[in-house]
Design an enzyme around this catalytic site. Structure first.
Site, PDB file in Angstrom:
ATOM      1  N   ASP B 198      34.009  43.443  46.645  1.00  0.00           N
ATOM      2  CA  ASP B 198      33.781  43.328  48.082  1.00  0.00           C
ATOM      3  C   ASP B 198      32.853  44.436  48.538  1.00  0.00           C
ATOM      4  O   ASP B 198      31.988  44.220  49.378  1.00  0.00           O
ATOM      5  CB  ASP B 198      35.115  43.333  48.821  1.00  0.00           C
ATOM      6  CG  ASP B 198      35.826  41.994  48.636  1.00  0.00           C
ATOM      7  OD1 ASP B 198      35.413  41.035  49.288  1.00  0.00           O
ATOM      8  OD2 ASP B 198      36.736  41.898  47.801  1.00  0.00           O
ATOM      9  N   ASN B 208      37.893  45.910  45.842  1.00  0.00           N
ATOM     10  CA  ASN B 208      37.974  44.466  45.602  1.00  0.00           C
ATOM     11  C   ASN B 208      39.407  44.027  45.897  1.00  0.00           C
ATOM     12  O   ASN B 208      40.282  44.849  46.192  1.00  0.00           O
ATOM     13  CB  ASN B 208      37.581  44.167  44.141  1.00  0.00           C
ATOM     14  CG  ASN B 208      37.213  42.710  43.920  1.00  0.00           C
ATOM     15  OD1 ASN B 208      36.489  42.108  44.705  1.00  0.00           O
ATOM     16  ND2 ASN B 208      37.726  42.113  42.846  1.00  0.00           N
ATOM     17  N   LYS B 209      39.659  42.733  45.817  1.00  0.00           N
ATOM     18  CA  LYS B 209      40.975  42.195  46.152  1.00  0.00           C
ATOM     19  C   LYS B 209      42.092  42.976  45.445  1.00  0.00           C
ATOM     20  O   LYS B 209      41.972  43.307  44.267  1.00  0.00           O
ATOM     21  CB  LYS B 209      41.019  40.719  45.731  1.00  0.00           C
ATOM     22  CG  LYS B 209      42.280  39.973  46.126  1.00  0.00           C
ATOM     23  CD  LYS B 209      42.330  39.637  47.613  1.00  0.00           C
ATOM     24  CE  LYS B 209      43.701  39.143  48.035  1.00  0.00           C
ATOM     25  NZ  LYS B 209      44.003  37.794  47.572  1.00  0.00           N
TER      26      LYS B 209
END
Lengths: 293, 293
Positions: B198, B208-209
């Protein structure tokens, strides 16, 4: 040999139980055997012994990832060998009593382990755990009054973490409930990581609900001590061979069915001893693994 | 200032979108701005510039964890400063064209990154990934014909992993779909771990996730190389300050509501550069982080 429907049904329930940990299921199995000792259809003590031995094997085999089931049932079978076999009624009662005594001894072990575990917790400690364990539940019960705070992961696919959260919520323990994917984010907010065990391996590694290894890795990376709290009944002996990691119905994930896609649902993972800060058993805290609990 | 309902609605959709990665959402924001450049209500070029600048700020602020949104929109705003402002119609068309050109440039970047990423994969490689990324999707599209196999985690709470599995399933890629808790079990079966991003932080860490950090930890522990594939638009500059980890509605977990229990739903975690084997950008593979992509 075909087992009667009432036994077969209880065996199936044990196989499919996702709501209880290994110690609790071992106690349930002992209760089944106590009932069978009293009521199993047999014409002689030898016949009854054979029936109980067969059923003990079936019950232990129902959850191969769970050492206490194997250990407690084996201990019970050994005790049967020492019972007088001249009177059927007396044999039945004595066999049932042995099973109930082992249940009681397992419960007491859980309490002792939890009490030692609490010694590792300060007033107001924040404890992160994964999955549902009756030992950890007892830790929360014993230490809850001392401002213990909890971080609990849901533990997919069936979210046993919700059951743990519901239980400790009733005791007023301030709890943060997270997805398993957030374990790395929240481990750094904890003072201590602690889990129960389905089995302890001969090298000190812990076989526990899938995701435990990830919590141990994050704890190590973030400098949070990672403890395994478990009763000595949970130790697998080398003779038991390689531990099996049970895989359950993929439908439990409720994932879409797709061509070329295989849904996997392995329930347990193994955390190597190098990631474990200490083991807590009836003996107390063990900092260096020496092969026993 | 109150924005008109059509813009406010598209802004809300962007804020709430859980089905697309950061690059895709950046392109959606550019499309909104291209439309606004053509149709935004303004009496002069200066007024239109102010309107577009305000809306670009709102769009970038909608997803603070996603650097490409900030970077692409800032680049677009800079380009507006260089456009001739003597003719309103020409300014509108030129501003829209700049936005569309950036969309195209972002798409091309994704393809280039994926093509470099494929160079790290052998015939028949097994790749484990986490969450949904348009860059990773492109890797699967480009390398799918070469016997690539996938291990995909569901990525709770909303299981974007199911969307990824559905897409690559159509391309015939043999895929194992797992819970996030099984990441440690399955990472050891992979040849390569690879994720999108991200945002990339100035020190090379990847935002990121949530769960990405756990995959990176397991990969490191198991000796599996862990790559981040991302376009240069994703790099956060030090001027952007500390990256915010967005937290979403706890109701997304569908956990029970319990007294004393707070459900947490932080969407992103940060994987430190020490856990990253290499970064793959338009430049190719970067083995030593040097501050740029």
């Amino acid at each position: 040999m075909q087992e009667p429907e009432d036994f077969a049904k209880r065996l199936r329930l044990l196989e499919q139980d996702r709501a209880h940990g290994a110690s609790e299921l071992a106690r349930q199995a002992l209760k089944i055997l106590a009932d069978n000792a009293l009521q199993g259809a047999a014409g002689s003590v030898d016949e009854l012994r054979a029936l109980l031995s067969r059923r003990a094997g079936l019950l232990a085999g129902a959850r191969p990832s769970m050492a206490p089931l194997h250990n407690l049932l084996e201990r019970w079978q050994c005790s049967l060998g020492e019972l007088a076999s001249d009177d059927m009624g007396r044999f039945r009662r004595a066999a049932a009593e042995e099973a109930l005594a082992l249940i009681e001894s397992s419960r007491r072990a859980v309490q002792e382990v939890a009490s030692h575990a609490c010694n590792q917790l300060a007033q107001g400690s924040i404890l992160i755990t994964h999955s549902l364990s009756s030992t950890m539940m007892e830790v929360f019960r014993q230490h809850g009054g001392k401002g213990l705070k909890a971080i609990v992961s849901e533990s997919r696919p069936l979210n046993e973490g919700y059951n743990l959260a519901a239980e400790i919520s009733r005791w007023g323990i301030a709890t943060r409930l997270i997805t398993d994917a957030q374990i790395g984010l929240f481990a750094k907010e904890a003072d201590v990581a602690m889990v129960g065990a389905d089995s302890l391996l001969p090298d000190g590694g812990v076989l526990n609900k899938a995701g435990t290894y990830l919590l141990a890795l994050a704890s190590r990376d973030l400098g949070v001590p990672f403890y395994v709290a478990c009763e000595s009944f949970k130790l697998r002996t080398p003779e038991m061979g390689k531990a099996e990691l049970e895989e359950m119905d993929p439908a439990e994930l409720k994932a879409p069915e797709l061509p070329n896609v295989e849904v996997r649902n392995v329930y347990f993972d193994i955390t190597p001893p190098s990631l474990i800060t200490g083991w807590i058993s009836e003996r107390g805290l063990i900092r260096e693994w020496d092969g026993r609990l």
